[in-house]
Design an enzyme around this catalytic site. Structure first.
Site, PDB file in Angstrom:
ATOM      1  N   GLU A 119      83.361  40.848 -20.435  1.00 58.97           N
ATOM      2  CA  GLU A 119      83.481  39.635 -21.249  1.00 58.97           C
ATOM      3  C   GLU A 119      82.597  39.693 -22.488  1.00 58.97           C
ATOM      4  O   GLU A 119      81.732  38.853 -22.695  1.00 58.97           O
ATOM      5  CB  GLU A 119      83.128  38.396 -20.407  1.00 58.97           C
ATOM      6  CG  GLU A 119      84.173  38.047 -19.368  1.00 58.97           C
ATOM      7  CD  GLU A 119      85.453  37.460 -19.934  1.00 58.97           C
ATOM      8  OE1 GLU A 119      85.628  37.437 -21.172  1.00 58.97           O
ATOM      9  OE2 GLU A 119      86.292  37.033 -19.128  1.00 58.97           O
ATOM     10  N   GLU A 170      88.955  41.738 -11.954  1.00 61.32           N
ATOM     11  CA  GLU A 170      88.595  40.542 -11.184  1.00 61.32           C
ATOM     12  C   GLU A 170      89.890  39.835 -10.819  1.00 61.32           C
ATOM     13  O   GLU A 170      90.774  39.675 -11.664  1.00 61.32           O
ATOM     14  CB  GLU A 170      87.731  39.568 -12.010  1.00 61.32           C
ATOM     15  CG  GLU A 170      86.359  40.113 -12.329  1.00 61.32           C
ATOM     16  CD  GLU A 170      85.542  39.195 -13.240  1.00 61.32           C
ATOM     17  OE1 GLU A 170      85.767  37.966 -13.243  1.00 61.32           O
ATOM     18  OE2 GLU A 170      84.679  39.723 -13.961  1.00 61.32           O
TER      19      GLU A 170
HETATM   20  C1  IPT Z   1      84.865  35.893 -15.215  1.00 60.53           C
HETATM   21  C2  IPT Z   1      83.580  36.647 -15.384  1.00 60.53           C
HETATM   22  O1  IPT Z   1      83.825  37.961 -15.811  1.00 60.53           O
HETATM   23  C3  IPT Z   1      82.776  36.689 -14.137  1.00 60.53           C
HETATM   24  O2  IPT Z   1      81.504  37.172 -14.439  1.00 60.53           O
HETATM   25  C4  IPT Z   1      82.712  35.325 -13.507  1.00 60.53           C
HETATM   26  O3  IPT Z   1      82.028  34.460 -14.360  1.00 60.53           O
HETATM   27  C5  IPT Z   1      84.090  34.794 -13.286  1.00 60.53           C
HETATM   28  O4  IPT Z   1      84.764  34.724 -14.493  1.00 60.53           O
HETATM   29  C6  IPT Z   1      84.088  33.397 -12.721  1.00 60.53           C
HETATM   30  O5  IPT Z   1      83.372  33.273 -11.558  1.00 60.53           O
HETATM   31  S1  IPT Z   1      85.395  35.443 -16.838  1.00 60.53           S
HETATM   32  C7  IPT Z   1      86.519  34.113 -16.764  1.00 60.53           C
HETATM   33  C8  IPT Z   1      86.722  33.602 -18.160  1.00 60.53           C
HETATM   34  C9  IPT Z   1      87.819  34.506 -16.211  1.00 60.53           C
END
Ligand code: IPT
Length: 992
Positions: free
Chosen positions: A413, A489
């Site tokens: 990010e 993710e």
């Molecule tokens: C995503 C982040 O990369 C991760 O660190 C964490 O914050 C997660 O979200 C939420 O728990 S970024 C998000 C804009 C999809």
């Protein structure tokens, strides 16, 4: 020396070196961990003299964070603070606030004799958050940053024989805080180890280890380039390899993979130093858009892991690291993304040894620039290039010798821009053997794999088929289409969830282009706090009085802060199982799939039992079942099984793939003492639950109008007042639950959160109005009622039909049919009846139940649920999510025997329920010692106190979980809408 608020490289440091396991070199080193002198100042201008020994100051433990020095009781040096995306300070890089807590650390050490004459003396810091200046004997000698990166300083020319005074000044905030904006607690200080290292003359200054594997020939090739002296040699005794450093040796080897983490001792002998490395032979490649390890397609069934300990923050102990690795291995996780920075190096040693594929991520996140359209993002600013390239260089140089690392990640990010290209080029120059990953640039110009986060299953499926929406630039689009796809993710595990993991996993399996992904995230970062009255709880954002914070969003892991597996981790184990056993067809067969890339199933035994509740009717093993990697087969229960007469409980044929012993050489994670490891479970119902005939007894009305139906007693209006001698506080239709974190958010494809939709329909404040109550000609007592919330015309009409069983037992049947009236929104939370009994010790009620368990399950999180018979107290049925919310539902319950603390029993036998005309086995049962309203209102688990009642939900259905806290909401296949429903239960007063 540079200042903390400048964008500049570390000064006075030496180039990062590789970090072989502790103790692997024969060069001497001395740990400087332990008690240091410490004082905290409000600004970096501390005025503390680096020559001041700190006599009379406090002491603090290194490694550690100063904010946690008194945890869990006291916060002598400021408190932790949690913010996710946005910076907790004004965005004006490179400046940070004047109020910038700064720690002064002091300690002395004796320089071992002879270190400065024969070789050099180095100071090594494994991690200091965020910016620091090092002084020796009163003289500043270095400044550094890169909180999760190593810093080494050559102190030979400043160190003196005998005692030396080491002074370290650490600022909480620095220019570098702008590039370390990860979603975690802000925690400062020297949080990883400090060592004094002897670098002998003609020692190994740095080594680059390339160990590849050719699957066609079974040949491993090894090249170890040594920086420093000439004449270094490389030997692998087990393989008879003995070559000069820089020369390539080949031999027939067993390759390394996460499935079989075979390591070889590689001895690097320089004239002045010998290092024994643990090397693994493996090759990562991308062919035809498919990600391969040792020539075989591999699916990453991974998790994102932050470093976290509830008392120590990111100062994790080696025991914690091992605990994480073993928990992952024992839950069928095969990959870790080290979100969002290089982990403690020992963690990577453990991944090599136990077998986990690793995406090693650079310490870089600039997420807060998103607010403002990424204006001024360091990643696109030439002034930051050398700092960012330095970071990724230190990452690769420190870690490249680990076979477990299969991808380099440039960061998280951090938007897009020129420095992404610069970092990618630097990585490739240092290590051409691993693909480069970075999610932040969707055009994928600088990377080798196409990565996204939280893409919906539909979009993932399109990408799998290679028919995703094109990029504007044709050549970039063509290039990206050749790439394998990873979800760095997905399946956000916040609170109760994620739902839908099984759907994603099935899609990953379906398309070769999809290389799998990494669940967000491994652990809830709840910090242990003790209240004044001694109660411990897991604190989240705001619990330290932070004015600016992101609340519960820090609690989104598969394991609770103390590493208790949440039910989601049990689901992960079932979904990720390398051998899957799934019901197929009309439900009369099981498909057994070997999803290992490299192993057959000969290390497993396939064990089956035929059981009815707890009654094991017969058992056996499938001795002929052996599947090669990628192979699958259908199995059916033997045809000559002894079957019981069908009743309300199904008879299951349950098949388990069980590993009984470690494959001694390459499964160090396997713990013989822990007993057999069940890799996977599947089952078919060989006899289904059947509907029991309706009771035929007659209800009785007394002269005062009260009604008796077996052991159920009613007032004249039809209100149930007593059941089996126990006072009843309430019985009504219910359609609400204490919203989960997922229910509270909109998700990526609905406009409204489920919670807001439910509130709109008043589901959180439902109340019942009786319409009629009468005994029908055939003796049934029929009560009709309407249940609705405030302000709305929506409501549920319910018909309760009560009948006593005509066998003199006083047992009673309740049939409830529910009809929604009005115009309903996208979902309701549940549909069924709520029964509230007076019970002062509801916690201790013990329930023996037949259904899907043993853990909670929901319609989109149920792969792990196995039909059987289980015993829990009501206390044990609760899942203590860090942030309280709906939990604990047990599905498919056909029988539940409640044993009250006074020794009396209440037995429930459930007929199939109906939802929207569809028949489902039994009911969904939830039992609580407090109300859903109390559950909803609680901020932490210890806010919940039993209220003297037993709250029982008998539901025909409940809404799924989804992943809306970050990602898609509940999929249509698990969404509950207002519809007709029926629940049918017999209440008996003795064990059935
Ligand atoms: C995503 C982040 O990369 C991760 O660190 C964490 O914050 C997660 O979200 C939420 O728990 S970024 C998000 C804009 C999809």
């Amino acid at each position: 020396m540079t200042r903390h608020d400048t964008v500049s490289l570390p000064t006075g440091t030496v180039p990062a070196r590789f970090r072989p396991p502790t103790g692997s070199s024969d060069a001497a080193s001395v740990s400087l961990d332990g008690a240091w002198r410490f004082r905290l100042f409000p600004t970096p201008e501390t005025g503390a003299d680096p020559a001041d020994r700190g006599d009379g100051w406090d002491t603090i433990e290194v490694p550690g964070h100063w904010q946690l020095a008194g945890a869990p009781d006291a916060w002598p040096y400021g408190t932790p603070a949690y913010s996710n995306v946005l910076y907790p300070f004004p965005v004006e890089p490179p400046f940070v606030p004047d109020a910038n807590p700064t720690g002064e650390y002091r300690r002395t050490f004796e320089l071992p004799e002879g270190w400065t004459t024969g070789g050099r003396a180095y100071l090594r810091f494994e991690g200091v958050d965020s910016w620091f200046e090092v002084s020796l004997n009163g003289t500043p000698i270095a400044t550094s940053h890169g909180s999760r990166l190593p810093t080494e300083i050559d102190i030979t020319d400043v160190a003196v024989p005998g005692e030396n005074l080491l002074a370290v000044r650490v600022t909480q905030w620095s220019a570098l805080s702008y590039v370390e904006d990860q979603d975690q607690w802000w925690l400062s200080g020297i949080f990883r180890s400090v060592t004094l290292e002897h670098r002998p003359e003609a020692g190994v200054a740095h080594a680059r280890v390339l160990a590849g594997f050719d699957p066609l020939t079974g040949t491993g090739s090894l090249t170890v380039d040594v920086e420093g002296p000439t004449g270094a040699r490389v030997t692998v005794p087990e393989l008879g390899i003995d070559v000069a450093a820089g020369e390539t040796a080949t031999a027939n080897v067993e390759p390394w993979s996460a499935e079989r983490p075979r390591l070889y001792d590689v001895i690097v002998t320089a004239p002045g130093e010998t290092i024994t490395l643990r090397a693994g032979f493996r090759t990562v490649s991308i062919e035809d858009g498919v990600f391969l390890v040792n020539g075989a397609p591999v699916k990453l069934r991974g998790v994102n892991r932050h470093e976290f300990d509830p008392l120590r923050g990111r100062a994790v102990t080696t025991e914690r690291m091992l605990e994480d690795v073993l928990l992952m291995k024992r839950h069928n996780v095969n990959a870790v993304r080290t979100s969002h920075y290089p982990p403690h190096p020992h963690f990577l040693d453990l991944c090599d040894e136990h077998g986990l594929y690793v995406v090693d991520e650079n310490d870089l996140e600039t997420h807060g620039f998103i607010d403002g359209g990424w204006t001024g993002n360091p990643v696109d600013d030439p002034a930051w290039e050398e700092v960012l390239v330095d970071r990724v260089t230190r990452t690769v140089r420190r870690d490249a010798h680990h076979p477990s690392i299969i991808l380099w990640s440039l960061g998280n990010e951090a938007g897009s821009g020129r420095n992404v290209s610069a970092m990618a080029a630097a990585v490739r120059a240092l290590d051409p053997t691993r693909p480069v990953h970075y999610e932040g640039d969707w055009s994928s110009d600088d990377v080798d794999v196409y990565s996204r986060m939280y893409a919906t299953s539909e979009e993932t499926e399109l990408i799998g088929q290679g028919i995703e929406a094109p990029l504007a630039r044709a050549e970039a689009d063509a290039r990206r289409r050749q790439m394998p796809f990873v979800q760095c993710e997905y399946a956000h595990a916040m609170g109760n969830g994620p739902g839908g993991l099984g759907d994603y996993d099935a899609i990953f399996d379906r398309y070769p282009r999809l290389m799998g992904g990494f669940i967000w995230e491994w652990i809830d970062h709840g910090l242990t706090r003790r209240d004044a009255d001694g109660t411990e709880f897991a604190a989240y954002g705001g619990d330290f009085g932070e004015a600016f914070h992101d609340g519960t969003f820090i609690a989104d892991g598969l394991v609770l802060p103390d590493r208790t597996p949440a039910p989601s981790l049990i689901e992960v184990a079932a979904v990720f199982a390398p051998v899957r056993i799934d019901e197929v067809g009309g439900g009369d067969a099981l498909l057994v799939r070997n999803r290992y890339a490299f192993r057959d199933t000969s290390h497993l035994t396939f064990e089956w039992t035929l059981h009815h509740g707890d009654d094991v009717l017969s058992s056996g093993t499938l001795d002929d079942l052996r599947l090669a990697p990628g192979e699958e087969t259908l199995v059916r229960p033997p045809t000559d099984l002894p079957l019981p007469t069908a009743d309300h409980t199904p008879t299951w044929w349950t098949l388990r793939a069980v590993q009984h012993t470690a494959d001694a050489l390459d499964e160090p994670w396997f713990d013989d003492a822990a007993g057999p490891f069940v890799v996977s479970t599947g089952q078919v119902a060989v006899t289904l639950a059947v509907t029991q005939p309706v009771a035929t007894g007659r209800a009785h009305q007394a002269v005062d109008g009260t009604v008796t139906v077996g052991h159920a007693r009613f007032d004249a209006r039809g209100t149930l007042i007593e059941l089996h001698g126990r006072p009843v506080a309430e019985l009504r239709v219910d359609a609400w639950r204490a919203p989960t974190d997922n229910d509270r958010r909109e998700g990526s494809w609905t406009d409204l959160s489920d919670e807001s939709v439910w509130k709109e329909s008043g589901l959180h404040l439902l109340a019942e109005r009786k319409i009629s109550a009468e005994i029908t000609d055939d003796g049934a007592f029929v009560v009709t009622a309407r249940t609705a919330g405030p302000r709305t015309r929506n409501g549920f009409r319910a018909v309760y039909t009560w009948r006593p069983v005509a066998d003199g037992s006083d047992d009673v049947d309740l049939h409830v049919s529910i009809l929604p009236e009005g115009r309903w929104g996208q979902s309701i939370a549940r549909l069924g009846v709520l029964l509230v009994l007076d019970e002062p010790a509801a916690d201790d009620v013990e329930v023996r139940w037949h259904g899907l368990g043993p853990e909670e399950s929901y319609s989109d999180s149920r792969v792990a649920a196995v039909g059987g018979s289980y015993v829990h107290t009501v206390r044990e049925l609760q899942t203590r999510y860090t942030h309280p919310q709906e939990n604990g539902a047990r599905r498919g319950v056909t029988h539940a025997a409640l044993r009250f603390p006074d020794g009396s029993d209440l037995v429930l036998d459930a007929n199939p329920s109906r939802v929207g005309g569809r028949s489902v086995t039994g009911v969904e049962l939830s039992l609580r010692p407090w109300s859903d309203a109390a559950l909803d209102a609680a901020a932490h688990p210890h806010d919940l106190v039993p209220d003297g009642r037993l709250w029982m939900h008998l539901d025909a259905a409940q809404h799924g979980l989804g992943s809306a806290a970050c990602g898609p909401g509940v999929l249509p296949n698990a969404r509950l809408r207002a519809t007709t429903a029926e629940v049918s239960v017999r209440f008996a007063s003795r064990q059935g």
